[in-house]
Enzyme design. Structure first.
Site, mmCIF file in Angstrom:
data_model
loop_
_atom_site.group_PDB
_atom_site.id
_atom_site.type_symbol
_atom_site.label_atom_id
_atom_site.label_comp_id
_atom_site.label_asym_id
_atom_site.label_seq_id
_atom_site.Cartn_x
_atom_site.Cartn_y
_atom_site.Cartn_z
ATOM 1 N N ASP A 70 0.627 -1.792 0.175
ATOM 2 C CA ASP A 70 -0.951 -1.673 0.069
ATOM 3 C C ASP A 70 -1.248 -1.770 -1.297
ATOM 4 O O ASP A 70 -0.453 -0.954 -2.089
ATOM 5 C CB ASP A 70 -1.381 -0.366 0.896
ATOM 6 C CG ASP A 70 -0.889 -0.233 2.441
ATOM 7 O OD1 ASP A 70 -0.975 -1.468 2.969
ATOM 8 O OD2 ASP A 70 -0.923 0.900 3.171
ATOM 9 N N ASP A 124 -3.804 -5.943 6.774
ATOM 10 C CA ASP A 124 -4.465 -5.142 7.268
ATOM 11 C C ASP A 124 -5.986 -5.468 7.668
ATOM 12 O O ASP A 124 -6.575 -5.360 8.550
ATOM 13 C CB ASP A 124 -4.556 -3.889 6.526
ATOM 14 C CG ASP A 124 -3.244 -2.849 6.570
ATOM 15 O OD1 ASP A 124 -2.403 -3.312 7.185
ATOM 16 O OD2 ASP A 124 -2.985 -2.345 5.493
#
Length: 145
Positions: A111, A125
Protein backbone atom coordinates in the site's frame (compact mmCIF):
# COMPACT_ATOMS: atom_id res chain seq x y z
CA UNK A 1 -13.63 -8.34 -24.53
CA UNK A 2 -13.13 -4.70 -23.59
CA UNK A 3 -13.96 -5.63 -20.00
CA UNK A 4 -11.03 -8.06 -19.90
CA UNK A 5 -8.82 -5.25 -21.14
CA UNK A 6 -10.10 -2.99 -18.37
CA UNK A 7 -9.38 -5.65 -15.74
CA UNK A 8 -5.94 -6.23 -17.26
CA UNK A 9 -5.24 -2.48 -17.27
CA UNK A 10 -6.02 -2.34 -13.55
CA UNK A 11 -3.67 -5.27 -12.86
CA UNK A 12 -0.87 -3.67 -14.90
CA UNK A 13 -1.33 -0.25 -13.26
CA UNK A 14 -1.38 -1.90 -9.84
CA UNK A 15 1.75 -4.00 -10.52
CA UNK A 16 3.70 -1.07 -12.00
CA UNK A 17 2.89 1.32 -9.15
CA UNK A 18 3.70 -1.30 -6.51
CA UNK A 19 6.96 -2.13 -8.29
CA UNK A 20 7.94 1.55 -8.30
CA UNK A 21 7.22 1.83 -4.60
CA UNK A 22 9.06 -1.36 -3.64
CA UNK A 23 12.14 -0.55 -5.73
CA UNK A 24 12.41 3.14 -4.81
CA UNK A 25 11.34 3.28 -1.17
CA UNK A 26 12.02 1.45 2.06
CA UNK A 27 9.19 -0.01 4.10
CA UNK A 28 7.74 2.64 6.38
CA UNK A 29 9.23 5.51 4.36
CA UNK A 30 6.86 8.41 3.73
CA UNK A 31 7.42 11.09 1.12
CA UNK A 32 5.20 14.16 1.27
CA UNK A 33 3.54 15.20 -1.97
CA UNK A 34 1.37 17.82 -0.27
CA UNK A 35 2.69 18.14 3.28
CA UNK A 36 0.19 16.91 5.86
CA UNK A 37 -2.42 16.08 3.23
CA UNK A 38 -1.06 13.51 0.79
CA UNK A 39 2.07 11.36 1.09
CA UNK A 40 3.56 8.33 -0.65
CA UNK A 41 3.95 5.93 2.27
CA UNK A 42 5.27 2.40 1.75
CA UNK A 43 3.32 -0.02 3.95
CA UNK A 44 3.09 -3.81 3.83
CA UNK A 45 -0.43 -4.76 4.87
CA UNK A 46 -0.87 -8.30 6.27
CA UNK A 47 -4.65 -7.94 6.56
CA UNK A 48 -7.73 -6.71 4.79
CA UNK A 49 -8.95 -3.11 4.72
CA UNK A 50 -7.64 -1.12 7.68
CA UNK A 51 -5.30 -4.06 8.46
CA UNK A 52 -8.23 -6.08 9.83
CA UNK A 53 -7.75 -9.82 10.35
CA UNK A 54 -3.99 -9.54 9.89
CA UNK A 55 -1.96 -12.61 8.93
CA UNK A 56 -4.90 -14.70 7.64
CA UNK A 57 -3.15 -15.39 4.35
CA UNK A 58 -5.06 -18.60 3.56
CA UNK A 59 -8.40 -16.87 4.13
CA UNK A 60 -7.45 -13.94 1.88
CA UNK A 61 -6.15 -16.27 -0.82
CA UNK A 62 -9.42 -18.23 -0.68
CA UNK A 63 -11.55 -15.08 -0.82
CA UNK A 64 -9.53 -13.67 -3.73
CA UNK A 65 -9.79 -16.94 -5.64
CA UNK A 66 -13.54 -17.10 -4.89
CA UNK A 67 -14.04 -13.56 -6.27
CA UNK A 68 -12.21 -14.43 -9.47
CA UNK A 69 -14.16 -17.69 -9.79
CA UNK A 70 -17.48 -15.92 -9.15
CA UNK A 71 -16.83 -13.29 -11.81
CA UNK A 72 -15.89 -16.05 -14.25
CA UNK A 73 -18.94 -18.15 -13.33
CA UNK A 74 -21.36 -15.22 -13.67
CA UNK A 75 -19.64 -13.70 -16.71
CA UNK A 76 -22.65 -14.19 -19.00
CA UNK A 77 -24.96 -12.55 -16.47
CA UNK A 78 -22.50 -9.68 -16.01
CA UNK A 79 -22.20 -9.18 -19.77
CA UNK A 80 -26.01 -9.00 -20.03
CA UNK A 81 -26.04 -6.05 -17.64
CA UNK A 82 -25.59 -2.38 -18.43
CA UNK A 83 -22.30 -0.54 -18.73
CA UNK A 84 -22.08 0.38 -15.04
CA UNK A 85 -22.30 -3.22 -13.85
CA UNK A 86 -19.99 -4.51 -16.59
CA UNK A 87 -17.37 -1.84 -15.96
CA UNK A 88 -17.69 -2.21 -12.20
CA UNK A 89 -17.21 -5.96 -12.40
CA UNK A 90 -14.11 -5.50 -14.57
CA UNK A 91 -12.62 -2.98 -12.13
CA UNK A 92 -13.47 -5.21 -9.18
CA UNK A 93 -11.89 -8.22 -10.91
CA UNK A 94 -8.72 -6.30 -11.78
CA UNK A 95 -8.38 -5.02 -8.23
CA UNK A 96 -8.96 -8.46 -6.74
CA UNK A 97 -6.32 -9.95 -9.05
CA UNK A 98 -3.85 -7.17 -8.19
CA UNK A 99 -4.06 -7.76 -4.46
CA UNK A 100 -4.27 -11.53 -4.92
CA UNK A 101 -0.95 -11.37 -6.76
CA UNK A 102 0.66 -9.78 -3.68
CA UNK A 103 -0.89 -12.32 -1.36
CA UNK A 104 0.35 -15.24 -3.48
CA UNK A 105 3.88 -13.80 -3.64
CA UNK A 106 4.42 -12.69 -0.05
CA UNK A 107 1.16 -12.75 1.88
CA UNK A 108 1.46 -8.96 2.27
CA UNK A 109 -0.20 -6.28 0.15
CA UNK A 110 1.85 -3.23 -0.85
CA UNK A 111 0.00 0.00 0.00
CA UNK A 112 1.26 3.54 -0.65
CA UNK A 113 -1.45 6.21 -1.13
CA UNK A 114 -1.61 8.03 2.19
CA UNK A 115 -4.09 10.86 2.76
CA UNK A 116 -3.29 10.99 6.50
CA UNK A 117 -6.96 10.71 7.51
CA UNK A 118 -7.56 7.27 5.97
CA UNK A 119 -5.61 4.03 6.00
CA UNK A 120 -2.93 3.69 3.31
CA UNK A 121 -4.20 2.00 0.12
CA UNK A 122 -3.21 1.13 -3.47
CA UNK A 123 -4.48 1.09 -7.07
CA UNK A 124 -6.15 -2.32 -6.64
CA UNK A 125 -8.05 -1.04 -3.59
CA UNK A 126 -9.32 1.94 -5.59
CA UNK A 127 -10.48 -0.35 -8.40
CA UNK A 128 -12.26 -2.66 -5.95
CA UNK A 129 -14.11 0.21 -4.25
CA UNK A 130 -15.03 2.06 -7.46
CA UNK A 131 -15.98 -1.24 -9.12
CA UNK A 132 -18.25 -2.27 -6.25
CA UNK A 133 -19.88 1.17 -6.23
CA UNK A 134 -20.53 1.00 -10.00
CA UNK A 135 -22.07 -2.48 -9.69
CA UNK A 136 -24.38 -1.31 -6.90
CA UNK A 137 -25.30 1.86 -8.81
CA UNK A 138 -25.98 -0.12 -11.97
CA UNK A 139 -28.18 -2.58 -10.09
CA UNK A 140 -30.16 0.21 -8.42
CA UNK A 141 -30.61 1.94 -11.75
CA UNK A 142 -31.75 -1.40 -13.21
CA UNK A 143 -29.65 -0.89 -16.30
CA UNK A 144 -29.66 -3.51 -19.00
CA UNK A 145 -27.40 -3.87 -21.97
Amino acid sequence: MILLWLAALVVVADRVTKYLVVTNMTEGQSLPVVEGIFHWTYVLNPGAAFGMMAHNRILFLAVGAAVVAAVWYFRRDILAEGPLVRSGAALFLGGALGNLWDRVQTGLVVDFFDFRVWPVFNVADIAICVGAALVVLGIFRKEKR
